[in-house]
Write a protein that holds these residues in place. Sequence first.
Motif, PDB file in Angstrom:
ATOM      1  N   PRO A  59      33.890-111.399  -6.326  1.00 25.67           N
ATOM      2  CA  PRO A  59      34.439-111.408  -4.963  1.00 25.67           C
ATOM      3  C   PRO A  59      33.609-110.571  -3.994  1.00 25.67           C
ATOM      4  N   GLU A  60      32.843-109.604  -4.534  1.00 23.56           N
ATOM      5  CA  GLU A  60      31.981-108.793  -3.667  1.00 23.56           C
ATOM      6  C   GLU A  60      30.834-109.609  -3.103  1.00 23.56           C
ATOM      7  N   CYS A  61      30.526-110.719  -3.762  1.00 26.26           N
ATOM      8  CA  CYS A  61      29.392-111.554  -3.381  1.00 26.26           C
ATOM      9  C   CYS A  61      29.852-113.003  -3.277  1.00 26.26           C
ATOM     10  N   PRO A  62      30.394-113.388  -2.139  1.00 22.49           N
ATOM     11  CA  PRO A  62      30.908-114.753  -1.991  1.00 22.49           C
ATOM     12  C   PRO A  62      29.797-115.792  -2.019  1.00 22.49           C
ATOM     13  N   ALA A  63      30.168-117.009  -2.392  1.00 20.76           N
ATOM     14  CA  ALA A  63      29.216-118.131  -2.417  1.00 20.76           C
ATOM     15  C   ALA A  63      29.920-119.379  -1.916  1.00 20.76           C
ATOM     16  N   ARG A  64      30.660-119.222  -0.828  1.00 26.08           N
ATOM     17  CA  ARG A  64      31.474-120.338  -0.322  1.00 26.08           C
ATOM     18  C   ARG A  64      30.635-121.410   0.344  1.00 26.08           C
ATOM     19  N   THR A  65      29.529-121.024   0.968  1.00 29.32           N
ATOM     20  CA  THR A  65      28.672-121.962   1.674  1.00 29.32           C
ATOM     21  C   THR A  65      27.279-121.938   1.050  1.00 29.32           C
ATOM     22  N   PRO A  66      26.457-122.947   1.296  1.00 31.38           N
ATOM     23  CA  PRO A  66      25.090-122.896   0.768  1.00 31.38           C
ATOM     24  C   PRO A  66      24.328-121.653   1.230  1.00 31.38           C
ATOM     25  N   ALA A  67      24.525-121.227   2.467  1.00 35.77           N
ATOM     26  CA  ALA A  67      23.828-120.035   2.953  1.00 35.77           C
ATOM     27  C   ALA A  67      24.295-118.789   2.202  1.00 35.77           C
ATOM     28  N   ASP A  68      25.610-118.694   1.959  1.00 40.27           N
ATOM     29  CA  ASP A  68      26.124-117.567   1.176  1.00 40.27           C
ATOM     30  C   ASP A  68      25.580-117.613  -0.251  1.00 40.27           C
ATOM     31  N   ALA A  69      25.635-118.798  -0.853  1.00 41.02           N
ATOM     32  CA  ALA A  69      25.194-118.947  -2.239  1.00 41.02           C
ATOM     33  C   ALA A  69      23.717-118.628  -2.396  1.00 41.02           C
ATOM     34  N   ALA A  70      22.934-118.872  -1.349  1.00 41.21           N
ATOM     35  CA  ALA A  70      21.497-118.621  -1.427  1.00 41.21           C
ATOM     36  C   ALA A  70      21.166-117.142  -1.527  1.00 41.21           C
ATOM     37  N   VAL A  71      22.077-116.258  -1.119  1.00 42.58           N
ATOM     38  CA  VAL A  71      21.826-114.815  -1.251  1.00 42.58           C
ATOM     39  C   VAL A  71      22.641-114.203  -2.393  1.00 42.58           C
ATOM     40  N   TRP A  72      23.499-114.999  -3.013  1.00 45.93           N
ATOM     41  CA  TRP A  72      24.333-114.499  -4.111  1.00 45.93           C
ATOM     42  C   TRP A  72      23.501-113.867  -5.236  1.00 45.93           C
ATOM     43  N   PRO A  73      22.371-114.465  -5.695  1.00 44.43           N
ATOM     44  CA  PRO A  73      21.633-113.852  -6.802  1.00 44.43           C
ATOM     45  C   PRO A  73      21.072-112.465  -6.490  1.00 44.43           C
ATOM     46  N   ASP A  74      20.814-112.161  -5.232  1.00 41.86           N
ATOM     47  CA  ASP A  74      20.409-110.802  -4.876  1.00 41.86           C
ATOM     48  C   ASP A  74      21.618-109.892  -4.743  1.00 41.86           C
ATOM     49  N   CYS A  75      22.692-110.439  -4.178  1.00 41.52           N
ATOM     50  CA  CYS A  75      23.902-109.635  -3.971  1.00 41.52           C
ATOM     51  C   CYS A  75      24.460-109.094  -5.284  1.00 41.52           C
ATOM     52  N   VAL A  76      24.357-109.883  -6.367  1.00 42.06           N
ATOM     53  CA  VAL A  76      24.981-109.471  -7.634  1.00 42.06           C
ATOM     54  C   VAL A  76      24.119-108.500  -8.439  1.00 42.06           C
ATOM     55  N   LYS A  77      22.902-108.254  -8.020  1.00 47.03           N
ATOM     56  CA  LYS A  77      22.012-107.386  -8.805  1.00 47.03           C
ATOM     57  C   LYS A  77      22.627-106.019  -9.121  1.00 47.03           C
ATOM     58  N   PRO A  78      23.266-105.350  -8.172  1.00 45.94           N
ATOM     59  CA  PRO A  78      23.797-104.012  -8.492  1.00 45.94           C
ATOM     60  C   PRO A  78      25.153-104.012  -9.196  1.00 45.94           C
ATOM     61  N   LEU A  79      25.785-105.160  -9.396  1.00 41.32           N
ATOM     62  CA  LEU A  79      27.108-105.186 -10.010  1.00 41.32           C
ATOM     63  C   LEU A  79      27.038-104.725 -11.462  1.00 41.32           C
ATOM     64  N   LYS A  80      28.030-103.943 -11.873  1.00 38.49           N
ATOM     65  CA  LYS A  80      28.086-103.392 -13.227  1.00 38.49           C
ATOM     66  C   LYS A  80      29.293-103.942 -13.979  1.00 38.49           C
ATOM     67  N   ASP A  81      29.167-103.983 -15.310  1.00 39.03           N
ATOM     68  CA  ASP A  81      30.302-104.380 -16.130  1.00 39.03           C
ATOM     69  C   ASP A  81      31.143-103.159 -16.471  1.00 39.03           C
ATOM     70  N   ALA A  82      32.152-103.339 -17.328  1.00 40.79           N
ATOM     71  CA  ALA A  82      33.077-102.240 -17.657  1.00 40.79           C
ATOM     72  C   ALA A  82      32.369-101.067 -18.317  1.00 40.79           C
ATOM     73  N   GLU A  83      31.224-101.314 -18.941  1.00 42.98           N
ATOM     74  CA  GLU A  83      30.470-100.255 -19.600  1.00 42.98           C
ATOM     75  C   GLU A  83      29.409 -99.638 -18.698  1.00 42.98           C
ATOM     76  N   GLY A  84      29.376-100.072 -17.460  1.00 41.56           N
ATOM     77  CA  GLY A  84      28.403 -99.530 -16.523  1.00 41.56           C
ATOM     78  C   GLY A  84      27.029-100.153 -16.614  1.00 41.56           C
ATOM     79  N   LYS A  85      26.924-101.268 -17.328  1.00 35.08           N
ATOM     80  CA  LYS A  85      25.642-101.951 -17.462  1.00 35.08           C
ATOM     81  C   LYS A  85      25.549-103.076 -16.424  1.00 35.08           C
ATOM     82  N   PRO A  86      24.344-103.415 -15.993  1.00 35.99           N
ATOM     83  CA  PRO A  86      24.193-104.498 -15.007  1.00 35.99           C
ATOM     84  C   PRO A  86      24.753-105.815 -15.540  1.00 35.99           C
ATOM     85  N   ARG A  87      25.664-106.408 -14.799  1.00 38.97           N
ATOM     86  CA  ARG A  87      26.272-107.670 -15.241  1.00 38.97           C
ATOM     87  C   ARG A  87      25.251-108.800 -15.295  1.00 38.97           C
TER      88      ARG A  87
END
Length: 285
Positions: A59-87
Amino acid sequence: MIRLRLALAAVTVIFASPAQAYWEFGHQTIARIAMANVRPATRRAVGRILADETLLGTPECPARTPADAAVWPDCVKPLKDAEGKPRFGYAYGWHFQDVEICQPFDLQPACRDGNCVSAQITRDVALLRDRATPRAGRVQALAFLLHFVGDLHQPLHAGEKADKGGNDLAAAYGSYSPPRFNLHSIWDGPLAERAITTGPSLVRRYPAAERARVAAGTVTDWSHESWQVAHDVVYASALGGDACGASPAKVTLDDATIASLVPAARLQVLRGGLRLAKLLDAALS
């Protein structure tokens, strides 16, 4: 004056942050060019797939439109999983292919085990064409495809000089040189934005003959072409004409050099958009 200072402060924060391929504006523009040039059936298919964007679980990185989706792979880079590792740490190497510009073009070392941008473009097209791909997988494949075609057409994601695609080469954009600014930053940000906003809008429907001409070739052909642009244009302009000469501690692109680079940077964005349209049609029509 106050507005100018605030704007410059905001730009400084952006430029000082970790480099993102083409940043938002370049990726969004390439996606918009593509969507203006795909077949109607492809446009509908893209809309159906992105209607499932909540399946990405980001939800931190929406991909509702093609323009949004085109930046999604960069947006998700800093996201971490429950163990603090990059998702999405597994995808870090998918955004580029650092092929040495001062040696004969060879994708094999850069694309070992499919961990490079051109291999992932091919993989994403295949996933979208496969009706057995789960819905969540289709959304992710589409977002990656929208993004990676842009990455491939940023020349410093296709060629380098043992400097991480220009990230290790400090640079100034005219008189502007914030901390940690480098040659890669210039091509990702201010040069891309100037190119996109110079002249008539790149986002429009192009004649069929022009679409066919610009989008001709394969992903490997486009990789070679972007690598050649890195050699002939990016490094040559930064190093006084000798792309393979010694790199100084810092380079400065003066106003005349920047102006001369705009057509090449603009062409790369156009190529990315029309080639993305071709791949989307092949995958989804």
